[in-house]
Structures are given as C-alpha cells and as structure tokens.
Design a protein around this motif. Sequence first.
Motif, PDB file in Angstrom:
ATOM      1  N   LEU A   1      20.829  45.859  49.758  1.00  0.00           N
ATOM      2  CA  LEU A   1      19.389  45.730  49.554  1.00  0.00           C
ATOM      3  C   LEU A   1      19.086  44.738  48.435  1.00  0.00           C
ATOM      4  O   LEU A   1      18.165  43.909  48.549  1.00  0.00           O
ATOM      5  N   ILE A   2      19.849  44.800  47.353  1.00  0.00           N
ATOM      6  CA  ILE A   2      19.630  43.879  46.232  1.00  0.00           C
ATOM      7  C   ILE A   2      19.887  42.444  46.668  1.00  0.00           C
ATOM      8  O   ILE A   2      19.153  41.509  46.282  1.00  0.00           O
TER       9      ILE A   2
ATOM     10  N   PHE B   1      11.277  42.835  50.112  1.00  0.00           N
ATOM     11  CA  PHE B   1      11.551  43.718  51.240  1.00  0.00           C
ATOM     12  C   PHE B   1      10.764  45.006  51.042  1.00  0.00           C
ATOM     13  O   PHE B   1      11.027  45.762  50.106  1.00  0.00           O
ATOM     14  N   ARG B   2       9.744  45.188  51.902  1.00  0.00           N
ATOM     15  CA  ARG B   2       8.866  46.364  51.807  1.00  0.00           C
ATOM     16  C   ARG B   2       8.295  46.492  50.392  1.00  0.00           C
ATOM     17  O   ARG B   2       7.726  45.545  49.865  1.00  0.00           O
ATOM     18  N   SER B   3       8.464  47.650  49.769  1.00  0.00           N
ATOM     19  CA  SER B   3       7.913  47.846  48.422  1.00  0.00           C
ATOM     20  C   SER B   3       8.967  47.708  47.337  1.00  0.00           C
ATOM     21  O   SER B   3       8.706  48.011  46.169  1.00  0.00           O
TER      22      SER B   3
ATOM     23  N   GLN C   1      16.607  44.650  37.636  1.00  0.00           N
ATOM     24  CA  GLN C   1      16.261  46.049  37.852  1.00  0.00           C
ATOM     25  C   GLN C   1      15.759  46.248  39.277  1.00  0.00           C
ATOM     26  O   GLN C   1      14.899  45.494  39.738  1.00  0.00           O
ATOM     27  N   LEU C   2      16.313  47.255  39.947  1.00  0.00           N
ATOM     28  CA  LEU C   2      15.887  47.594  41.301  1.00  0.00           C
ATOM     29  C   LEU C   2      14.791  48.649  41.212  1.00  0.00           C
ATOM     30  O   LEU C   2      15.014  49.747  40.696  1.00  0.00           O
ATOM     31  N   ARG C   3      13.609  48.284  41.720  1.00  0.00           N
ATOM     32  CA  ARG C   3      12.467  49.190  41.636  1.00  0.00           C
ATOM     33  C   ARG C   3      11.786  49.327  42.987  1.00  0.00           C
ATOM     34  O   ARG C   3      11.859  48.416  43.817  1.00  0.00           O
ATOM     35  N   TRP C   4      11.133  50.489  43.157  1.00  0.00           N
ATOM     36  CA  TRP C   4      10.298  50.743  44.341  1.00  0.00           C
ATOM     37  C   TRP C   4       8.906  51.095  43.848  1.00  0.00           C
ATOM     38  O   TRP C   4       8.708  52.120  43.206  1.00  0.00           O
TER      39      TRP C   4
ATOM     40  N   PHE D   1      10.959  57.345  38.389  1.00  0.00           N
ATOM     41  CA  PHE D   1      12.103  57.200  39.286  1.00  0.00           C
ATOM     42  C   PHE D   1      11.681  57.337  40.744  1.00  0.00           C
ATOM     43  O   PHE D   1      10.600  57.848  41.051  1.00  0.00           O
ATOM     44  N   PHE D   2      12.605  56.892  41.609  1.00  0.00           N
ATOM     45  CA  PHE D   2      12.383  57.045  43.044  1.00  0.00           C
ATOM     46  C   PHE D   2      13.698  57.333  43.745  1.00  0.00           C
ATOM     47  O   PHE D   2      14.702  56.664  43.523  1.00  0.00           O
ATOM     48  N   TRP D   3      13.699  58.392  44.519  1.00  0.00           N
ATOM     49  CA  TRP D   3      14.663  58.614  45.598  1.00  0.00           C
ATOM     50  C   TRP D   3      13.968  59.505  46.610  1.00  0.00           C
ATOM     51  O   TRP D   3      13.011  60.217  46.289  1.00  0.00           O
ATOM     52  N   LYS D   4      14.396  59.457  47.851  1.00  0.00           N
ATOM     53  CA  LYS D   4      13.630  60.042  48.945  1.00  0.00           C
ATOM     54  C   LYS D   4      13.429  61.541  48.807  1.00  0.00           C
ATOM     55  O   LYS D   4      12.381  62.072  49.173  1.00  0.00           O
ATOM     56  N   THR D   5      14.410  62.261  48.299  1.00  0.00           N
ATOM     57  CA  THR D   5      14.321  63.733  48.219  1.00  0.00           C
ATOM     58  C   THR D   5      13.994  64.199  46.803  1.00  0.00           C
ATOM     59  O   THR D   5      14.371  65.308  46.418  1.00  0.00           O
ATOM     60  N   LEU D   6      13.305  63.368  46.033  1.00  0.00           N
ATOM     61  CA  LEU D   6      13.041  63.700  44.631  1.00  0.00           C
ATOM     62  C   LEU D   6      12.285  65.028  44.499  1.00  0.00           C
ATOM     63  O   LEU D   6      12.701  65.916  43.762  1.00  0.00           O
TER      64      LEU D   6
END
Length: 383
Positions: A58-59, A67-69, A76-79, A121-126
């Motif tokens: 992805l990076i 790519f998307r959001s 730094q990888l951010r969403w 932070f972000f992860w799908k199941t946070l």
Amino acid sequence: MAFDFSIEYKKGNENKAADALFRNEEAKLLDISLLSPNDPLYAQIKEIWSSDAALHELITKLQVQPFRSYTWINYQLRWKGRLVVGADHQLRQSIIRLWHSTPQGGHSGMDATIKRLKSLFFWKTLSQDIREFINKCDICQRHKYDASTYPGLLQPLPIPGGVWTDICLDFIEGLPKSNGKEKPPIYLPYLVGEAVTDMVDRSLAAREAIIQLLKFHLARAQQKMKDMTNNRRFDRSFVVGDWIYLKLQSYRKISVASRLFNKLAAKYFGPFPITAKVGAVAYRLLLPTDVLIHPTFHMSQLKKCHEVPATISHPHVLHLSSPYYLEPEGILSRRLVKKGNKAACQVLVKWSGVDAAQATWEYLTDLQHRFPSFTLEGKGVLD
C-alpha cells in the motif's frame, strides 16, 4: 507530566473548586507524550509498516498516487489523518491498554475510549477490540456498576391445592433450631365426602367452593403482578463453573473487607466460581472459608466475569477477632433526619481502633441491628 502526584481523598464539602484539568475530556497530555517521534510505541507502529506485506504494498502505491483515504506524508501512513496500525494483536492491545488502563487513561468507558483512540489511530476492528478489552478489564468489572435492567424474573409461589397440601421452605441451611424443633408438624384436614354427618359434609362443600373462588382470584392477581414486574426485568442465567463477581450492600462489605469509606471501595468482589444453582434465580458461590456471609445469592447481586484474571487478589478476609473488624466504641453525637416521610435518629459512631475524626453517621436502628450487644448507656452523649 513533570510532577509527582499524591492522590488523597477529600470530602465533598471541602472540595470547593475542581481542577480544570480534571474536567478535560480529551486528555491531550497522554496523546502528546506517547506519540512523539522518539517514543517506543511510535517505533513499533512504523516497524509494522515495513514488515506487513499488505501495508508495504500500500505504501508503494501511495508514493505514486493517492489511494482512497490513505496518505503517505512525512514517512507516515495515515487514513483520514489517523495513524494506521498493522495487524499485530499485541501492539493493538498495548495501544488500548495505554489509553485505558493507565492512570492517564483512567479506565474510561467504552464510548470515551473509542472516541480518543479513533482520533489518533485506525484499524478496521478498532471499536470491537476496545469493547472486548474493556469487557475483560478486571478493575472495570469490579468498580463499575451494572447498567443493565434488573435481572431475575419474578418467581411467585404456587397457589396451594388445599390446606397443608403445599409446604414451602427457605433455601437457607444450617440455621439453629426453634424451640428444639426443625420443622412444624403437619395436620391433615377432613376431605369433602368423608364427614360423618350431612351437615358437616355440606359445610365442607361450601368451604371448598370458597377456596376455589379464592384460588381463581389469587391466580389472576398473581399473573397480573408477574406480568407488570417482568416488564422491567430480564432473564439472566449462569452455569456451574462460571466465574462471578459479587455485589454486596454497604453494610455487608464490612464482613468481607475493611474500609472506612465504603463509597471508595470496589462495587463487586471476586471473581468467585459458582458451585450450585439454588432454585430458579439463586446461586451458591465458592467463597473463602472465613468470609462472614452466607454463600447463596440472588442473581441480581451477581455479574459474570468475562475473563478470569491471571492473579486473583481477594480482599483481606476478616475474622470476628481481627483488629480490622470495626466495632462501635462510643457515640459522639446524635441528630434527627428525615427518612421517607418520618423522622429517624442518626448517631455519630466512634469506631474501635479509628480516630474520632473519622467517625461516621449511622441510623440508630441499623446500628442496633448490626451490633445487638452494643448498649448506649455510658457510650457518649446519648443517654
């Protein structure tokens, strides 16, 4: 963050002004201190970006075009502006623990913890991971009240089929005998059709008709009461072997652990395992042998332990001869207060082994019930 703090209890009437920082819901101090470039937590997050194949790919794409959001700015990888945390369970648990279980996190509730972590932070199941973590938090389970509806459906006694045909006994065992007897004698009445004379037989038949009418009205009233009560309750059940937290009333906490200010004590004790189910809504727990209470409780006093902690630290068990078992030593003052629609007497109790400045106001009737051998004569101002 540069100061050493000493947390001390302060009475409400002495706490005239609350610290403004205490009312800061965002708790930005923790966010600033733990997300600096030199912080080990930040280094672990960056390391996952390189070791995780999906994130590494992805990076690579983000360095060519957005790519998307997702964004890749300043390495730094951010969403949507939030740091992306890779699929490392231990790292995610460490992040939740820092923002929930530390003194800065303060064991906040689910909504507050989710809001704070989602802003960083972000992860799908946070959200799901936070809820599971807080559900299993031992401190939260012992100190926070149960906001669910009153558990345990109403269990009315069955309507007797006749005089002395149904006998109900309390489930409490091991009580002393009453006048040397363990249970009352049973008397069997005459039945309709067995009387010697017709007059007695007619009298018994009339009585039987009245009894049937009473049963009808009792059944109708009982069902109405049951429906109305159960609308505000829900059914809860446990199985033998489940670990349970036990809630005790303030006047019962003294029989498990000694603490001068009960409002600062944990609301639940335990966890303890269930050894038996007693009736439809009561359970017997395996308590320490020296705890001074009966081991059977209604389910409204119980809360399931979602995960048994690795080390269970039960409160100090009290003995009647223990110096930590508080007993009234004297009465310092008295007053009349309003209790419901009536006036009630309260006494200021000086407890044994405790300074007079820590005396507490107790209802006189409650004090006499808890300590029947305690007499008021010569115990202070109350004559």
